[in-house]
Enzyme design. Structure first.
Site, PDB file in Angstrom:
ATOM      1  N   GLY A  35     -15.987  -2.635  35.672  1.00 52.87           N
ATOM      2  CA  GLY A  35     -14.758  -3.315  36.108  1.00 52.87           C
ATOM      3  C   GLY A  35     -14.229  -4.146  34.963  1.00 52.87           C
ATOM      4  O   GLY A  35     -14.916  -5.041  34.465  1.00 52.87           O
ATOM      5  N   HIS A  36     -13.045  -3.818  34.491  1.00 54.31           N
ATOM      6  CA  HIS A  36     -12.473  -4.512  33.334  1.00 54.31           C
ATOM      7  C   HIS A  36     -11.155  -5.156  33.730  1.00 54.31           C
ATOM      8  O   HIS A  36     -10.258  -4.464  34.213  1.00 54.31           O
ATOM      9  CB  HIS A  36     -12.253  -3.524  32.172  1.00 54.31           C
TER      10      HIS A  36
HETATM   11  P1  GDP Z   1     -15.657  -6.307  30.839  1.00 53.85           P
HETATM   12  O1  GDP Z   1     -16.306  -5.631  31.990  1.00 53.85           O
HETATM   13  O2  GDP Z   1     -16.575  -6.465  29.677  1.00 53.85           O
HETATM   14  O3  GDP Z   1     -14.345  -5.692  30.443  1.00 53.85           O
HETATM   15  O4  GDP Z   1     -15.341  -7.802  31.307  1.00 53.85           O
HETATM   16  P2  GDP Z   1     -14.687  -8.226  32.706  1.00 53.85           P
HETATM   17  O5  GDP Z   1     -13.239  -7.900  32.666  1.00 53.85           O
HETATM   18  O6  GDP Z   1     -15.481  -7.696  33.850  1.00 53.85           O
HETATM   19  O7  GDP Z   1     -14.963  -9.780  32.683  1.00 53.85           O
HETATM   20  C1  GDP Z   1     -14.396 -10.598  31.707  1.00 53.85           C
HETATM   21  C2  GDP Z   1     -13.485 -11.614  32.414  1.00 53.85           C
HETATM   22  O8  GDP Z   1     -13.176 -12.672  31.527  1.00 53.85           O
HETATM   23  C3  GDP Z   1     -12.138 -11.023  32.832  1.00 53.85           C
HETATM   24  O9  GDP Z   1     -11.700 -11.670  33.991  1.00 53.85           O
HETATM   25  C4  GDP Z   1     -11.231 -11.354  31.663  1.00 53.85           C
HETATM   26  O10 GDP Z   1      -9.869 -11.496  32.055  1.00 53.85           O
HETATM   27  C5  GDP Z   1     -11.782 -12.690  31.237  1.00 53.85           C
HETATM   28  N1  GDP Z   1     -11.727 -12.971  29.802  1.00 53.85           N
HETATM   29  C6  GDP Z   1     -11.836 -12.121  28.752  1.00 53.85           C
HETATM   30  N2  GDP Z   1     -11.841 -12.796  27.589  1.00 53.85           N
HETATM   31  C7  GDP Z   1     -11.707 -14.101  27.907  1.00 53.85           C
HETATM   32  C8  GDP Z   1     -11.690 -15.309  27.133  1.00 53.85           C
HETATM   33  O11 GDP Z   1     -11.795 -15.319  25.917  1.00 53.85           O
HETATM   34  N3  GDP Z   1     -11.572 -16.482  27.833  1.00 53.85           N
HETATM   35  C9  GDP Z   1     -11.471 -16.516  29.178  1.00 53.85           C
HETATM   36  N4  GDP Z   1     -11.376 -17.709  29.757  1.00 53.85           N
HETATM   37  N5  GDP Z   1     -11.500 -15.413  29.930  1.00 53.85           N
HETATM   38  C10 GDP Z   1     -11.636 -14.214  29.305  1.00 53.85           C
HETATM   39  P1  IMO Z   2     -18.731  -3.597  33.082  1.00 49.71           P
HETATM   40  O1  IMO Z   2     -18.257  -2.354  32.389  1.00 49.71           O
HETATM   41  C1  IMO Z   2     -21.865  -5.882  34.991  1.00 49.71           C
HETATM   42  C2  IMO Z   2     -24.972  -3.623  37.085  1.00 49.71           C
HETATM   43  C3  IMO Z   2     -24.992  -3.811  38.593  1.00 49.71           C
HETATM   44  C4  IMO Z   2     -26.483  -3.697  38.841  1.00 49.71           C
HETATM   45  C5  IMO Z   2     -26.927  -2.615  37.843  1.00 49.71           C
HETATM   46  C6  IMO Z   2     -27.026  -1.227  38.455  1.00 49.71           C
HETATM   47  O2  IMO Z   2     -17.724  -4.216  33.957  1.00 49.71           O
HETATM   48  O3  IMO Z   2     -19.340  -4.530  32.101  1.00 49.71           O
HETATM   49  P2  IMO Z   2     -25.184   0.550  39.158  1.00 49.71           P
HETATM   50  O4  IMO Z   2     -24.104   0.496  40.199  1.00 49.71           O
HETATM   51  O5  IMO Z   2     -24.687   0.799  37.789  1.00 49.71           O
HETATM   52  O6  IMO Z   2     -26.300   1.481  39.540  1.00 49.71           O
HETATM   53  O7  IMO Z   2     -25.842  -0.922  39.171  1.00 49.71           O
HETATM   54  O8  IMO Z   2     -25.935  -2.600  36.842  1.00 49.71           O
HETATM   55  N1  IMO Z   2     -23.682  -3.184  36.526  1.00 49.71           N
HETATM   56  C7  IMO Z   2     -22.837  -4.015  35.898  1.00 49.71           C
HETATM   57  N2  IMO Z   2     -22.895  -5.350  35.699  1.00 49.71           N
HETATM   58  N3  IMO Z   2     -20.849  -5.155  34.496  1.00 49.71           N
HETATM   59  C8  IMO Z   2     -20.796  -3.823  34.666  1.00 49.71           C
HETATM   60  O9  IMO Z   2     -19.855  -3.051  34.070  1.00 49.71           O
HETATM   61  C9  IMO Z   2     -21.799  -3.182  35.428  1.00 49.71           C
HETATM   62  N4  IMO Z   2     -22.046  -1.918  35.814  1.00 49.71           N
HETATM   63  C10 IMO Z   2     -23.203  -1.932  36.469  1.00 49.71           C
HETATM   64  O10 IMO Z   2     -24.485  -5.069  38.955  1.00 49.71           O
HETATM   65  O11 IMO Z   2     -27.132  -4.889  38.477  1.00 49.71           O
HETATM   66 MG    MG Z   3     -16.736  -5.979  33.989  1.00 53.37          MG
END
Ligand code: GDP
Ligand code: IMO
Ligand code: MG
Length: 423
Positions: free
Chosen positions: A40-41
């Site tokens: 999830g991004h």
């Molecule tokens: P990903 O899975 O690695 O793409 O990261 P996620 O999107 O799941 O989680 C990162 C969260 O932090 C998201 O809600 C972004 O919008 C937010 N984010 C990313 N970079 C920054 C930052 O430098 N500062 C803050 N405060 N939030 C950030």
């Molecule tokens: P992004 O790309 C954080 C974690 C789950 C669980 C373990 C196994 O957003 O960084 P799964 O459904 O893959 O079999 O779950 O991996 N997990 C993540 N945690 N960010 C993710 O992706 C994840 N994808 C899987 O929470 O602990």
């Molecule tokens: Mg994520």
């Protein structure tokens, strides 16, 4: 610009999506090479928030986006994501999205068995996203998965469905779950097959197209500590998340991957179960969760929070030979008076500079910390290195010193422009 792999260095959610989107204008194509819709991004651009799961984060800039052979694809989830992103103003078509036709599908039976097995495990649950990604990977290596390329030829499909159900119904009988009829699976597959076919491209053609690009970005999901081989097994995901996986999952040869950028959050988070030596269950942990808005994009679960852990990160860096880092969420630490970095573990009075794989030792880990003064001033949105407070610069220098890697990008906020390019 060189072909660059983006790899999370912790337990996921490092802010990979933000960095991929930020850098994507310099690249012709973005390829997802592993994982599935467990990812999830969240990406914030021009007042809009985009939530991506399967689509490569380059789609927002309308870059050629590839879901490579190393990904497992849940078609229902993908179509839902496409519908949502199109409502948000981003057009998706076969011109900008290609899916390798040998990717394995995630079906409803995978989502079901993921949930069933998690429920049966009780307190020992992994805390998966229950999106069926684990079972789909199992079927892939079990050689009974259904791939996109199997969908159009009925006799092949009949055989594939029979083989899939032979296994799944045996498993379901053992678990006292009702069996699944082949009709149910055919209905499901018929409902998606034409819609997905328009994006399906042979892996060979994808390779040819990528070879013609000046610069390709390879977008990793999850993070190194969730790697099925080297992560905190069994509390891991089901794919490999290191440089080695980039070529395998992207339909290209390894020589076409020129460099790696590791994504590192300025502190640590984890969703789901498993060891977390630097976890903070006190008010500082709560502060990081609230200040960093650490709630899972996919499952809405609160993320566990703690200090940066150089023991784990050092291993992650080695696994992908990372020399350059993008440091994210520095602004989240702004208000803290003291900041700690874990530099070693003590277990039964022995010092470790790596995480031993023996699960029974994990509960005995005592992190050894170095402590720093915080900067207690806002860095939110700072775009130039010279505007960062001295203590923040010292924290970054310390990270460079401890990792022997260079911090080349610093993210100071969730928005695209809230970013510092160091060089
Ligand atoms: P990903 O899975 O690695 O793409 O990261 P996620 O999107 O799941 O989680 C990162 C969260 O932090 C998201 O809600 C972004 O919008 C937010 N984010 C990313 N970079 C920054 C930052 O430098 N500062 C803050 N405060 N939030 C950030
Ligand atoms: P992004 O790309 C954080 C974690 C789950 C669980 C373990 C196994 O957003 O960084 P799964 O459904 O893959 O079999 O779950 O991996 N997990 C993540 N945690 N960010 C993710 O992706 C994840 N994808 C899987 O929470 O602990
Ligand atoms: Mg994520």
């Amino acid at each position: 610009m060189k072909n660059t792999a983006i790899i999370g260095l912790q337990w996921g959610d490092e802010g990979k999506g933000k960095i991929v989107d930020f850098l994507a204008d310099k690249f012709d194509a973005v390829v997802r090479f592993q994982g599935g819709n467990n990812a999830g991004h969240t990406i914030k651009v021009d007042g809009k928030t985009f939530k991506l799961s399967l689509l490569p984060s380059g789609v927002i800039r309308q870059k050629f986006s590839v879901i490579g052979s190393g990904v497992v694809v849940d078609p229902i989830s993908l179509f839902d994501e496409i519908e949502k992103i199109e409502k948000n103003g981003v057009k998706i078509s076969p011109q900008n999205l290609a899916i390798a036709d040998n990717v394995c599908l995630v079906l409803s039976l995978h989502r079901q068995i993921d949930q069933i097995l998690e429920n049966k495990k009780g307190n020992n649950k992994i805390g998966t996203t229950c999106r069926g990604n684990g079972p789909a990977h199992e079927d892939k290596v079990g050689r009974r998965a259904i791939r996109i390329c199997d969908l159009q030829h009925q006799p092949t499909l009949i055989q594939r469905v029979e083989e899939l159900l032979l296994y799944h119904n045996a498993l379901r009988r053992g678990l006292n779950e009702p069996e699944i009829s082949s009709l149910t699976i055919f209905d499901e597959l018929n409902s998606i097959k034409d819609k997905i076919a328009k994006y399906a491209v042979p892996a060979f053609e994808i390779a040819q197209r990528l070879e013609k690009c000046n610069a390709v970005m390879f977008e990793g999901a999850q993070g190194a500590l969730l790697d099925v081989s080297y992560g905190t097994y069994p509390f891991v995901t089901s794919s490999n998340i290191s440089l080695g996986q980039v070529a395998v999952g992207s339909c290209i040869g390894f020589e076409n991957v020129h460099k790696t950028l590791g994504i590192l959050k300025a502190y640590t988070t984890r969703v789901g179960s498993g060891p977390f030596p630097t976890e903070l269950t006190d008010e500082i942990g709560e502060f990081l969760r609230i200040e960093g808005q650490e709630v899972g994009t996919v499952t809405g679960r609160n993320r566990r929070c703690g200090w940066l852990d150089l023991v784990l990160i050092s291993h992650a860096l080695k696994l992908s030979a990372v020399k350059e880092i993008a440091l994210t969420k520095l602004d989240v630490l702004d208000k803290l008076a003291k900041i700690k970095i874990c530099v070693a573990y003590k277990i039964n009075n022995k010092t470790y500079n790596y995480l031993p794989q023996n699960i029974e030792l994990w509960s005995k880990i005592e992190p050894v910390y170095e402590e720093f003064d915080g900067w207690q001033t806002s860095t939110l949105g700072i775009k130039s290195l010279k505007d960062l407070p001295k203590n923040a610069l010292d924290y970054i220098k310390k990270i460079e010193e401890l990792t022997s890697a260079k911090v080349v990008i610093i993210s100071t906020g969730a928005k695209r422009e809230e970013t510092i390019i160091v060089n």
